[in-house]
Design an enzyme around this catalytic site. Structure first.
Site, PDB file in Angstrom:
ATOM      1  N   ARG A   1      15.164 -20.299 -20.943  1.00  0.00           N
ATOM      2  CA  ARG A   1      15.222 -20.348 -22.405  1.00  0.00           C
ATOM      3  C   ARG A   1      16.677 -20.272 -22.859  1.00  0.00           C
ATOM      4  NH1 ARG A   1      12.375 -18.614 -27.294  1.00  0.00           N
ATOM      5  NH2 ARG A   1      13.748 -19.423 -28.915  1.00  0.00           N
TER       6      ARG A   1
ATOM      7  N   ARG B   1      12.002 -25.742 -26.496  1.00  0.00           N
ATOM      8  CA  ARG B   1      12.272 -24.640 -25.573  1.00  0.00           C
ATOM      9  C   ARG B   1      11.360 -24.708 -24.360  1.00  0.00           C
ATOM     10  NH1 ARG B   1      10.565 -21.030 -30.052  1.00  0.00           N
ATOM     11  NH2 ARG B   1      11.960 -22.413 -31.132  1.00  0.00           N
TER      12      ARG B   1
ATOM     13  N   ASP C   1       8.796 -19.622 -25.068  1.00  0.00           N
ATOM     14  CA  ASP C   1       9.004 -18.701 -26.182  1.00  0.00           C
ATOM     15  C   ASP C   1       7.984 -17.593 -26.017  1.00  0.00           C
ATOM     16  OD1 ASP C   1      10.054 -17.719 -28.594  1.00  0.00           O
ATOM     17  OD2 ASP C   1       8.543 -18.756 -29.781  1.00  0.00           O
TER      18      ASP C   1
ATOM     19  N   ASP D   1       6.882 -14.198 -27.942  1.00  0.00           N
ATOM     20  CA  ASP D   1       7.011 -13.338 -29.120  1.00  0.00           C
ATOM     21  C   ASP D   1       6.051 -12.172 -29.017  1.00  0.00           C
ATOM     22  OD1 ASP D   1       8.906 -14.907 -30.485  1.00  0.00           O
ATOM     23  OD2 ASP D   1       7.345 -16.189 -31.325  1.00  0.00           O
TER      24      ASP D   1
END
Length: 179
Positions: free
Chosen positions: A89, A98, A101, A103
């Protein structure tokens, strides 16, 4: 894990749109498992989704992941960032392409608002690529700030479109954890 540790319920949003997207998601799950030693794990189906923000980029694969772990929030955040780095990343364009990711969407009912970390994720309730898989994982779970269930929020954002179930059953390889 000893009996005196506090156990946390953590929900992650996962996304990838460069290279072998499914492999990147699998590697992200494996990295989080290694770093957080969960006692329980559950994954949503995979969804293919239209990009948001920067629209001129490849389609994403997205999923949500639930982990029950003894790791504190700072460790969870660091493991997620380290996993992203190991998977290539590079943070350049906000909302751009990307390899991965990761989160943190929810961590128990914790509310955190620092420059480095915001929990609940501040835009999760606006994003179909988060809310549809979250509603699949935990439809009755309530957003700690908004008070609505994941299913209620997903129904509100579903009108936006741009999401297709891509693969069911990819999570089966993570047995003996819950599917």
């Amino acid at each position: 894990m000893n009996g005196s540790e506090t156990i946390h319920d953590v929900y992650f949003g996962l996304g990838a749109n460069l290279g072998d997207r499914e492999t990147h998601l699998r590697q992200a799950v494996a990295g989080l498992q290694r770093g957080l030693e969960p006692i329980r794990i559950k994954l949503s189906s995979l969804y293919e989704t239209d990009p948001v923000g920067v629209e001129d980029q490849p389609l994403f694969l997205n999923a949500c992941l639930f982990l029950r772990t003894a790791a504190p929030v700072q460790v969870v955040h660091q493991v997620a960032r380290d996993t992203e780095t190991r998977l290539g990343r590079i943070r350049t364009i906000r909302w751009g392409p990307r390899t991965i990711d990761i989160d943190i969407l929810l961590f128990d009912n914790l509310v955190v608002n620092t420059p480095e970390l915001q929990i609940p994720h501040p835009r999760m309730h606006e994003r179909i690529f988060v809310m549809v898989p979250m509603a699949e994982l935990a439809p009755e779970l309530r957003h700690p700030v908004l008070g609505q269930t994941m299913a209620e929020i997903a129904e509100q954002v579903r009108k936006k479109g741009g999401i297709r179930r891509w693969k069911i059953g990819w999570e089966a390889e993570y047995a003996p954890f819950e599917n």
